[in-house]
Write a protein that holds these residues in place. Structure first.
Motif, PDB file in Angstrom:
ATOM      1  N   UNK A  85       0.812  -1.225   0.000  1.00  0.00           N
ATOM      2  CA  UNK A  85       0.000   0.000   0.000  1.00  0.00           C
ATOM      3  C   UNK A  85       0.841   1.270   0.000  1.00  0.00           C
ATOM      4  N   UNK A  86       2.091   1.196   0.451  1.00  0.00           N
ATOM      5  CA  UNK A  86       2.875   2.411   0.650  1.00  0.00           C
ATOM      6  C   UNK A  86       4.162   2.485  -0.180  1.00  0.00           C
ATOM      7  N   UNK A  87       5.027   1.507  -0.099  1.00  0.00           N
ATOM      8  CA  UNK A  87       6.375   1.604  -0.675  1.00  0.00           C
ATOM      9  C   UNK A  87       6.331   1.890  -2.177  1.00  0.00           C
ATOM     10  N   UNK A  88       6.961   2.998  -2.554  1.00  0.00           N
ATOM     11  CA  UNK A  88       7.043   3.379  -3.958  1.00  0.00           C
ATOM     12  C   UNK A  88       5.763   3.971  -4.530  1.00  0.00           C
ATOM     13  N   UNK A  89       4.757   4.131  -3.708  1.00  0.00           N
ATOM     14  CA  UNK A  89       3.471   4.638  -4.191  1.00  0.00           C
ATOM     15  C   UNK A  89       3.454   6.164  -4.203  1.00  0.00           C
ATOM     16  N   UNK A  90       2.615   6.693  -5.073  1.00  0.00           N
ATOM     17  CA  UNK A  90       2.423   8.128  -5.190  1.00  0.00           C
ATOM     18  C   UNK A  90       0.928   8.364  -5.354  1.00  0.00           C
ATOM     19  N   UNK A  91       0.359   9.225  -4.496  1.00  0.00           N
ATOM     20  CA  UNK A  91      -1.072   9.495  -4.602  1.00  0.00           C
ATOM     21  C   UNK A  91      -1.313  10.995  -4.676  1.00  0.00           C
ATOM     22  N   UNK A  92      -2.362  11.347  -5.369  1.00  0.00           N
ATOM     23  CA  UNK A  92      -2.762  12.742  -5.529  1.00  0.00           C
ATOM     24  C   UNK A  92      -3.808  13.072  -4.474  1.00  0.00           C
ATOM     25  N   UNK A  93      -3.572  14.139  -3.714  1.00  0.00           N
ATOM     26  CA  UNK A  93      -4.502  14.527  -2.648  1.00  0.00           C
ATOM     27  C   UNK A  93      -4.637  16.043  -2.621  1.00  0.00           C
ATOM     28  N   UNK A  94      -5.842  16.529  -2.826  1.00  0.00           N
ATOM     29  CA  UNK A  94      -6.135  17.965  -2.719  1.00  0.00           C
ATOM     30  C   UNK A  94      -5.114  18.830  -3.447  1.00  0.00           C
ATOM     31  N   UNK A  95      -4.767  18.444  -4.664  1.00  0.00           N
ATOM     32  CA  UNK A  95      -3.809  19.222  -5.450  1.00  0.00           C
ATOM     33  C   UNK A  95      -2.367  19.017  -5.047  1.00  0.00           C
ATOM     34  N   UNK A  96      -2.102  18.087  -4.158  1.00  0.00           N
ATOM     35  CA  UNK A  96      -0.743  17.763  -3.709  1.00  0.00           C
ATOM     36  C   UNK A  96      -0.408  16.330  -4.092  1.00  0.00           C
ATOM     37  N   UNK A  97       0.866  16.044  -4.217  1.00  0.00           N
ATOM     38  CA  UNK A  97       1.305  14.679  -4.499  1.00  0.00           C
ATOM     39  C   UNK A  97       2.047  14.150  -3.283  1.00  0.00           C
ATOM     40  N   UNK A  98       1.589  12.999  -2.778  1.00  0.00           N
ATOM     41  CA  UNK A  98       2.216  12.325  -1.654  1.00  0.00           C
ATOM     42  C   UNK A  98       2.982  11.126  -2.188  1.00  0.00           C
ATOM     43  N   UNK A  99       4.294  11.116  -1.973  1.00  0.00           N
ATOM     44  CA  UNK A  99       5.161  10.056  -2.492  1.00  0.00           C
ATOM     45  C   UNK A  99       5.814   9.329  -1.326  1.00  0.00           C
ATOM     46  N   UNK A 100       5.773   7.990  -1.375  1.00  0.00           N
ATOM     47  CA  UNK A 100       6.434   7.155  -0.371  1.00  0.00           C
ATOM     48  C   UNK A 100       7.677   6.525  -0.973  1.00  0.00           C
ATOM     49  N   UNK A 101       8.663   6.269  -0.131  1.00  0.00           N
ATOM     50  CA  UNK A 101       9.938   5.714  -0.590  1.00  0.00           C
ATOM     51  C   UNK A 101      10.170   4.345   0.045  1.00  0.00           C
ATOM     52  N   UNK A 102      11.401   4.036   0.474  1.00  0.00           N
ATOM     53  CA  UNK A 102      11.722   2.734   1.050  1.00  0.00           C
ATOM     54  C   UNK A 102      11.267   2.595   2.488  1.00  0.00           C
ATOM     55  N   UNK A 103      11.187   1.345   2.942  1.00  0.00           N
ATOM     56  CA  UNK A 103      10.716   1.073   4.298  1.00  0.00           C
ATOM     57  C   UNK A 103      11.734   0.240   5.074  1.00  0.00           C
ATOM     58  N   UNK A 104      11.566   0.224   6.395  1.00  0.00           N
ATOM     59  CA  UNK A 104      12.366  -0.627   7.274  1.00  0.00           C
ATOM     60  C   UNK A 104      11.437  -1.289   8.291  1.00  0.00           C
ATOM     61  N   UNK A 105      11.888  -2.413   8.841  1.00  0.00           N
ATOM     62  CA  UNK A 105      11.161  -3.114   9.892  1.00  0.00           C
ATOM     63  C   UNK A 105      12.161  -3.537  10.954  1.00  0.00           C
ATOM     64  N   UNK A 106      11.925  -3.114  12.192  1.00  0.00           N
ATOM     65  CA  UNK A 106      12.840  -3.392  13.298  1.00  0.00           C
ATOM     66  C   UNK A 106      12.042  -3.965  14.467  1.00  0.00           C
ATOM     67  N   UNK A 107      12.417  -5.150  14.982  1.00  0.00           N
ATOM     68  CA  UNK A 107      11.771  -5.631  16.200  1.00  0.00           C
ATOM     69  C   UNK A 107      12.143  -4.709  17.351  1.00  0.00           C
TER      70      UNK A 107
END
Length: 128
Positions: A85-107
């Motif tokens: 749902x998030x990594x590498x995704x780009x969504x358009x919101x209210x005339x703005x662009x929201x871009x997600x990049x890489x992720x990490x997971x840490x216990x």
């Protein structure tokens, strides 16, 4: 760009039918109450200025809570779902662009009767 726009954009992802179909309970960071034995808690950190006055960068930090004594696999499965749902995704919101990049997971640690892992992902909200 407003902080409300940012929060609305990120939390709208978790309100989508595609996300809720995964049956992963999702709460904001400041949630208090009974959540059960598997859920995520979402915290948006708008921690850096963006490329112009109408943009902001930061991290979405998601605490993943799963049953204790079951190893890290379930947290990894939830993180994999978050990535779809998030990594590498780009969504358009209210005339703005929201871009997600890489992720990490840490216990992180055991918290009461739950195991907590921390998923984080960088974002940039580009305003115009």
């Amino acid at each position: 760009m407003t902080y409300t726009t940012l929060y609305d954009a990120i939390f709208s992802i978790f309100a989508q039918t595609d996300w809720t179909a995964n049956n992963i309970k999702t709460f904001p960071e400041n949630f208090s109450g009974e959540a059960g034995d598997e859920f995520i808690r979402v915290n948006v950190l708008a921690s850096q200025p963006g490329v112009n006055l109408n943009s902001v960068a930061g991290q979405v930090i998601i605490d993943i809570f799963t049953k204790i004594n079951q190893g890290p696999k379930r947290a990894g499965q939830i993180a994999d779902t978050l990535n779809t749902f998030l990594r590498g995704k780009s969504i358009q919101v209210a005339g703005n662009r929201l871009q997600f990049f890489g992720s990490t997971l840490v216990p992180v640690l055991q918290q009461d009767s739950l195991f907590r892992s921390r998923y984080s992902i960088q974002f940039q909200l580009y305003g115009v």
